[in-house]
Write a protein that holds these residues in place. Sequence first.
Motif, short mmCIF file in Angstrom:
data_model
loop_
_atom_site.label_atom_id
_atom_site.label_comp_id
_atom_site.label_asym_id
_atom_site.label_seq_id
_atom_site.Cartn_x
_atom_site.Cartn_y
_atom_site.Cartn_z
N ASP A 263 0.92 -1.33 0.05
CA ASP A 263 -0.08 0.12 -0.27
C ASP A 263 0.89 1.38 -0.04
O ASP A 263 2.28 1.11 0.22
N ALA A 264 0.34 2.28 -0.14
CA ALA A 264 0.97 3.77 -0.24
C ALA A 264 2.16 3.97 0.77
O ALA A 264 3.07 4.16 0.20
N GLU A 271 10.45 3.00 -1.61
CA GLU A 271 11.20 3.82 -2.65
C GLU A 271 12.25 4.91 -1.71
O GLU A 271 13.45 4.92 -2.04
N ALA A 272 12.16 5.02 -0.30
CA ALA A 272 13.13 5.92 0.26
C ALA A 272 14.25 4.88 0.61
O ALA A 272 15.38 5.44 0.58
N ALA A 273 13.98 3.76 0.63
CA ALA A 273 15.16 2.73 0.76
C ALA A 273 15.91 2.36 -0.44
O ALA A 273 17.08 2.58 -0.23
N VAL A 274 15.22 1.98 -1.31
CA VAL A 274 16.12 1.65 -2.49
C VAL A 274 15.65 2.07 -3.92
O VAL A 274 16.21 1.78 -5.05
N SER A 334 12.53 -5.50 0.43
CA SER A 334 13.53 -4.77 1.19
C SER A 334 12.31 -3.87 2.35
O SER A 334 12.59 -3.28 2.97
N ALA A 335 11.01 -3.89 2.05
CA ALA A 335 10.05 -3.33 2.47
C ALA A 335 9.96 -3.36 3.94
O ALA A 335 9.90 -2.09 4.60
N PHE A 336 10.10 -4.32 4.77
CA PHE A 336 9.86 -4.43 6.20
C PHE A 336 11.09 -3.53 6.57
O PHE A 336 10.94 -2.63 7.42
N ALA A 337 12.05 -3.63 6.48
CA ALA A 337 13.63 -3.03 7.10
C ALA A 337 13.28 -1.57 6.55
O ALA A 337 13.53 -0.79 7.23
N ALA A 338 12.73 -1.32 5.29
CA ALA A 338 12.75 0.00 4.78
C ALA A 338 11.71 0.78 5.43
O ALA A 338 11.87 2.05 5.57
N VAL A 339 10.79 0.10 6.15
CA VAL A 339 9.66 0.95 6.93
C VAL A 339 10.52 1.72 8.17
O VAL A 339 10.26 2.84 8.78
N GLY A 340 11.79 1.25 8.60
CA GLY A 340 12.69 1.87 9.35
C GLY A 340 13.04 3.28 9.10
O GLY A 340 13.38 3.95 10.03
#
Lengths: 495, 543
Positions: A263-264, A271-274, A334-340
């Motif tokens: 989701d958004a 996007e912010a991460a990779v 990467s989404a999980f860790a990227a949420v950091g």
Amino acid sequence: MTAIAEPALSDRTATLADRLRSAVGTERVLTDRTQVRTYECDGLANFKVTPAIVVLAESRQHVVDTVRLCSEAGVPFVARGSGTGLSGGALPSADGVLLVLSRLRRLSPVDADNRQVTVEPGVINLWVTRDAAPHDLAYAPDPSSQLVCSIGGNVAENAGGAHCLKYGFTVNHVLGAEVVLPDDEVVHLGGRAPEHPGYDLLGAFIGSEGTLGVATELTLRLIRVPEAVQTMLVGYHSVEDAAGTVSDIIAAGIVPAAVEMMDALAIQAAEAAVSCGYPEGAVAVLVIELDGPQVEVEAQFRQVEEIARARNAFETRIAADDAERALMWKGRKSAFAAVGRISPSYFVQDGVIPRTKLPEVLAEIDRMADEKGLRVANVFHAGDGNLHPLVLFDDAVEGQAHEAEELAGAILELCVTSGGSITGEHGVGSEKRMKMAKQFTPEDLDTMQLLRCAFDPAGIANPGKVFPTPRLCGERPGVRKGEHPVQAAGLGEVF
Amino acid sequence: MTEITPGSHGQGDAPPPGSPGASPNVGPVRDSVADLPPGSPTGAARATDEAPSAVVGARRPLDIGQDIDLPPGTGAATVGTPTLLGLPQTRQVVQPAFDEHHPPDPALIGDCVHCGFCLPTCPTYVLWGEEMDSPRGRIYLMKEALEGEPLDESMVRHFDQCLGCMACVTACPSGVQYDKLIEATRPQIERRYTRSRAEKLYRDLIYNLFPYPKRLRALRGPLRAYQASRLGSLLTRAGLMRKLPAPLQAMESLAPKLGPVERVPERTPAVGQRRAVVGLLAGCVQGTFFPDVNAATVRVLAAEGCDVIVPRSQGCCGALPGHGGREEQALDFAKRTIETFERAGVDYVVVNAAGCGSNIKEYGHQLRDEPEWAARAEALAERSRDISEFIVELGPVAERHPLPMTVAYQDACHLAHAQGIREEPRKVLRGIPGIELKAIAEAELCCGSAGTYNMLQPEPARELGERKAAAVLATGADLMVTANPGCWMQVATTLARMGKRMPVAHTVQVLDASIRGVPVEDLLERALNGPGTALARTSAAAR
């Protein structure tokens, strides 16, 4: 500069540490507080217990010795691989032994003709596929942490992954296991043949979260790399349309290799991460992958495009090559860790719902989050209804962690009442054991306890996990009536 | 201490265990498996019964106190007399671990979500498979320290064992700035923790020698005489080299072959129309041991239309002491470098050593506390470019002549991970007709050089060096190209030790050769036997 005394180990563990040192070698036994503290949590970092002793096993014999000595001393042990689990399955036992298997990382040569490979439990998931690749083979289960998670941990948690929709979970890809039982007996479950008579003990072992024993060797099934793979990224302005697309694809008789939804908020994090270049302005994206024979993939791909368009997809991107495909997946994996990057802290949840209920459950999660004033990012294996809501919070804000934990719990209960389950692939571990009572009756849990006691009568293998109530195996399973004698004597408590 | 000779792994010329030559994987160790008898109940190879210390993390150093007999019931870390240079070390505990001067930032530590994605790219985790020698574990140690755990030998050791390669920064999906964290931790250790006399002596020697080009140059004469006398080979053959303390052996073995110094003029005018005025950071080790690289850099920049200024007054940029936690020394060097290049009046400062480049780009952060310097530091950092970055940015004008050969480009960690420069050097090389690039397996993994690491931690450095050397060899390339003197010395000496000498050159030397139309044979010959190359120490024939 001051001298401080090492916190003394209890006599029991100090003696055990000495025995372990003589059995497996001094350099493989850690008791230094600074060092053992780095092992106090796995991928679920908000659950922490400092182990008394860490053993860095490098061979089956080290595992056998450690288990034997623990069993003799009546000290609990917990097996750990790469320590990436998200349910606290490898959370150490206080005053217990943490048996680290990350140095058991040998792979035997790939048996290409029989499409099998035997590996040690510390081997990283992705290494199996890398070794198999020259033979046009692959190991199907692909958890998002596949570049670091260990096969032993995958087996313990019956790990899934994006491609499990088509290929099944870890349990479908393990042919045999060599297991050290909690009384140090080495047994072989399953074997190299695809089927075995008798009880499916291997099936029982996979997903047992370290409560039945420690695997020291695993024979894995390899699949043929499909002739063709097509991946597309589809952007939507509404979650309903994205979820509807998933149902329509399955209803059309297509089994994609993977259908992933974000989701958004999750898109923003990735996007912010990779910088994965997901469609701008998308409220939801689907990553859809089809694989199989070239002609079939081509035909189904056109069909899927059609279905997506009918569900108002505003942008469809097709991966032109492996690099583009990798980028699409990188965002998702990467989404999980990227949420950091977008929140100081978060809980990763893992629940399952019937696929058809996606839109209403997601709407309800939104409503519940609004009520708490929290944000929830959703990343999930849409094809099999396996949700991974990420509950974002700021631990610096007083009480917010608690609110978030409550919300995460409420989401799981919503999954159960919607006809689903409290875990899809991360396991129950420490985190969700209290939720087991929501899903199962006391009779169900007692029956499971009977199985556990058959393997681990002393209850020393990863105690305190999976089950809501620590039970003693001497206790006769059945509906509990009144107080247990141990409780009455003030020696133990039920919580 | 065992000496590495070809075949010391018992597999003839096979690459070392788990090396990329054996498999493209990071980490898996599978030798010995193949040799085991089949026929177990599962049919699986019984690898686990083999003596594992021979294969997994084979040369992992013992923990503090693990090399001595412990009385029963004693925790491993409660006693310890490990020695360095034969002098005993005393146990000490510093509490609180960190003082108020820039301890590791708790907010940056909080960014780590403990996912573990950094583990497989961390060289020490790849070697030893232990949490406390992984980025995630080291961040956890910092957190422990902030929570009140003392700075003791075991903590210091795990920080010391970090190479600072920053591969974890590349791998981290949460954007944890481990670089900032470890760079904040190291000065704390240097300031607060008293190292043993022997270790302090050795570190003082390193940090009072290498960052001083004049002292290094003074060493050139005796070193050349030593090399010419073949005393090193003699010592090695007589087995005396092995009697030297490990760190000195490491230093001795790394010294590259020295040639005559090619002096670079202070000012070199642009060829043709002037496009920019650039200053060149000459570097300490680069300038002394690899003066050819600076000469090539000047020629290339001039050919591409730059006035090149190499200020005589420049010294060390501060990278070496900075990465070693010697903050005061590093900041003094930084200020002098800023002044020097401000006076030189250049548009850009071009750097051809990866470690120095990444350090200069951090000047703004390093001098943030000093109002009279902060802005100037930031300004210089913004004008700094790696040579390959600069060439690509500028766009080529000089004609490239063909160099038909295969090239294995080795990413220097401080270029790829610390500066994010991966594509530019490859683009520079691909711009030369005839060059075919070969990918090196495990490209993200450090070669073990890591500034002063191969001198301070020779054992893991050697293992990593062997792994990298095997991966480079496996490409079958004619030439290895790298952009950092450290990687150059590390890989070249490892290859020489393995009896597999290979031509090595800096990216800019290849470009220089192409622009000048040097025949490929001459380039390769000079890259194999010219200045800067490793001395052939083993008797085995070159490849």
